[in-house]
Design an enzyme around this catalytic site. Structure first.
Site, PDB file in Angstrom:
ATOM      1  N   THR B 152      29.438 -19.809  64.971  1.00 40.94           N
ATOM      2  CA  THR B 152      30.222 -19.823  63.727  1.00 40.94           C
ATOM      3  C   THR B 152      29.676 -18.698  62.846  1.00 40.94           C
ATOM      4  O   THR B 152      30.085 -17.562  62.985  1.00 40.94           O
ATOM      5  CB  THR B 152      30.160 -21.190  63.009  1.00 40.94           C
ATOM      6  N   LYS B 178      24.226 -23.202  69.043  1.00 43.12           N
ATOM      7  CA  LYS B 178      24.710 -22.486  67.865  1.00 43.12           C
ATOM      8  C   LYS B 178      24.163 -23.221  66.648  1.00 43.12           C
ATOM      9  O   LYS B 178      23.946 -24.435  66.670  1.00 43.12           O
ATOM     10  CB  LYS B 178      26.231 -22.397  67.824  1.00 43.12           C
ATOM     11  N   THR B 189      26.710 -28.153  61.854  1.00 41.52           N
ATOM     12  CA  THR B 189      25.712 -27.117  62.009  1.00 41.52           C
ATOM     13  C   THR B 189      25.287 -26.800  63.429  1.00 41.52           C
ATOM     14  O   THR B 189      25.327 -25.668  63.859  1.00 41.52           O
ATOM     15  CB  THR B 189      24.467 -27.465  61.189  1.00 41.52           C
ATOM     16  N   GLU B 274      20.642 -18.667  57.538  1.00 44.82           N
ATOM     17  CA  GLU B 274      21.494 -17.731  56.803  1.00 44.82           C
ATOM     18  C   GLU B 274      20.654 -16.881  55.856  1.00 44.82           C
ATOM     19  O   GLU B 274      20.129 -17.355  54.865  1.00 44.82           O
ATOM     20  CB  GLU B 274      22.601 -18.504  56.089  1.00 44.82           C
ATOM     21  N   ASN B 396      26.918 -18.588  51.703  1.00 42.84           N
ATOM     22  CA  ASN B 396      27.351 -19.944  51.382  1.00 42.84           C
ATOM     23  C   ASN B 396      28.257 -20.073  50.168  1.00 42.84           C
ATOM     24  O   ASN B 396      29.007 -21.029  50.058  1.00 42.84           O
ATOM     25  CB  ASN B 396      26.132 -20.856  51.237  1.00 42.84           C
TER      26      ASN B 396
END
Lengths: 408, 408
Positions: B152, B178, B189, B274, B396
């Protein structure tokens, strides 16, 4: 009962004086020492951090407030005096001793507070020099100066006041606080000093404070966590001539005024959350219990993904569902409704088909409310929080610029 | 026992085929469907999110894996099929049905997984079209394509493999996963598919998986929270001819290989957090119990202030003291030592006087370890986490760009 009117300014209640000045603790040269003094003995109540790692001044003040009677609060910003061991404790005690000597009161009548970076030794020579200067500067007009001197990363000073009549006497409730950085408590995050001129027993004052803090500062304690230095004091010196106690005339009005001033200050802390652009009220209703409602509300209010989402445009209610799902509150996914102000985004756990532009407009406001209806019982709770964006990162990544040596 | 050698590539174990392709679920046109098939029946074990809000495919797979035998895993990215109610459940079941029909296996032998944004209906016409294309594309070389198709926000595909000999037979353990965005689980997630060609009973496979996940994926689950879709599968089809069971030759080696592959993948997730620039191992030792050590380690690993600090230069150990202090682990401030790799920053709760430049150099590395010694008992725990900087916020805040309508 009339709702108390709170003003964004600070006149000290009768019989209080205050001062604030720059003693050189902060390299910036900004004000960093504050003193508040009551002309006569004041009843005192306090709430302190529940963190097991407690700053030295917290330990000293917890000891001094036990009698329920104090005369002064000495506070500094620019150094938290936390994680400083025996030396820190000696320094905190010395602050109380020096202030007591300068004011001619007992050491145990002085409360001390520190806020700022953790782990650095107190610059005691600056503190020692600052105390007599503060005493010289004491003034019944000194509330704002004191409020200004307890700031750390606060973008604006935070104070408020309410006035009321009790038995024909004019009573004032004033407060100042500092705190910003609402997520995990950073650096001796919150100090709050509430002052009033009613006469009240220490035991009743404690009751009043406990209630007020539970509904205000504890409802914004975003993680339920507290920093090493968090402290709230409420001092009442009786100088107005009005007396209050539970069950008697004026008690509810007095407590409501204290709570209203505390709420005003608490929301200012949220609004000043590092980089925050908005205040969000997270209401959870119909949980199995109030405690479970609180768990669900805090899970949402503390979710970094939810909070970063609020800084953007898209009303991503999936992150809210995720957060309540992993909270320790019982959730039945198929029953959940979620409202953004008056617009229902989720019905029975799935999209309610609301217009995403309408939800987005609500989320973009400086203040909005989420209501999460769990439909499992009667429990309810509200937590106030803020969004998180780039400025939070800016403030916190480089909060302390690399100095030449360790915080030792 | 020799430490298993893990390689950053993916050959499928004997008897497995896989495929990945772009079915148009993602607007970007990136691959978004993956299929993994075992030529013969495979023993299967799975661990699933503990979130009360569970995605539809999680519910379906929890049901299908109960027998302990499966033939295929069908996965998609670009849509989590979470918070989608009865329609979502029907869609998840249909995914299993369509795959079973195309493969000529039983519906209950197909596991399904979805990952992506929450709350959107599955584009079933695309899924339906994708399944036969996936079956056509199945290949023993298809591991990397499948791994690529489950991404993703992942910046890179994540897979790994280890080979070992058991009873003279060559055995392979391969895995793909992932996951990115390590803080609160974002959007379905984590998915992880581990494949091996040993023969093993489902019950023993479950034992092996539980152990491996506890030491790896659960040690990076930064909040102890899980998203609506988190799933780990371990499939073993026996095609190598080697059989393992507890107490017999090869069991420990096999379990070590599974754990080593899982750890490789888990650290890749942290590394791809991230915006993360580094992996930090948070070791807590000498807590009163392992459980308390885990609480303290997670409090540090989840503290936003600690994590933003790691993105900067200054080794602000005060934030670490604060975090352990509010964790629910027992802490005696005056006993705490904190080490940055081999350098002691805190001794007995106060600065150890370490050179701040040395601490800063350690903190700037791509990988470093904190060791927090509570000196209260024998409990220990390790949690792996990452720093947080601006890129996390970028990813985000605007993860979902405003579309024209609600996720309905």
């Amino acid at each position: 009962m009339k709702k108390p009117v709170v003003r964004d300014e600070i006149d000290l209640p009768k019989g209080f004086k205050a001062a604030g000045l720059a003693a050189g603790i902060k390299k910036s040269g900004a004000p960093d020492m504050a003193l508040i003094v009551s002309d006569g003995p004041a009843a005192a109540a306090g709430t302190f951090t529940t963190n097991q790692v407690k700053a030295a001044p917290v330990r000293v003040s917890m000891d001094h407030i036990r009698s329920g009677n104090v005369r002064a609060i000495l506070a500094n910003s620019g150094n938290a005096n936390a994680c400083t061991g025996k030396l820190g404790l000696r320094d905190a005690k010395e602050m109380a001793v020096e202030a007591a000597l300068a004011l001619g009161v007992n050491v145990a009548e002085v409360l001390v507070c520190s806020t700022g970076p953790i782990g650095l030794p107190m610059p005691m020579e600056k503190i020692r020099a600052g105390i007599p200067a503060l005493v010289d500067a004491l003034s019944s007009k000194g509330g704002a100066a004191a409020s200004d001197a307890i700031r750390t990363t606060d973008k604006f000073p935070k104070h408020a006041m309410a006035t009321l009549k009790i038995g024909g006497k004019a009573v004032t409730v004033s407060g100042m606080c500092k705190g910003a950085g609402m997520i995990h408590p950073g650096m001796a995050t919150m100090l709050c000093f509430l002052l009033t001129d009613v006469r009240v027993s220490p035991a009743n004052l404690r009751k009043c404070l406990r209630e007020a803090v539970g509904n205000t500062f504890n409802a914004i304690s975003v993680d339920g966590d507290m920093s090493t230095n968090d402290t709230v004091f409420l001092l009442a010196n009786g100088a107005s001539g009005a007396t209050v106690k539970p069950g008697a005339r004026g008690w509810k009005e007095f407590c409501a005024a204290v709570e209203a001033v505390a709420m005003n200050l608490a929301l200012k802390i949220v609004r000043d959350g590092e980089g925050a652009t908005k205040i969000v009220g997270v209401n959870v209703k119909n949980a199995r219990s109030d405690a479970e409602a609180d768990l669900a509300a805090r899970a949402v209010a503390n979710s970094l993904l939810v909070k970063t989402c609020w800084a953007g445009d898209y009303p991503n209610w999936g992150r809210i569902m995720d957060a309540i799902g992993y909270s320790r509150a019982r959730v039945d996914e198929a029953k959940v409704d979620i409202w953004y102000d008056g617009v229902r985004a989720v019905k029975g756990g799935v999209s309610a088909g609301a217009d995403v532009q309408a939800l987005s407009r609500i989320q973009k406001q400086e203040r909005f409310n989420l209501t999460i209806d769990l439909k499992l019982g009667k429990g309810r709770a509200t937590v106030y929080t803020c969004d998180i964006g780039h400025e939070y990162i800016d403030v916190n990544v480089d909060y302390i610029k690399m100095p030449g040596r360790s915080p030792s």
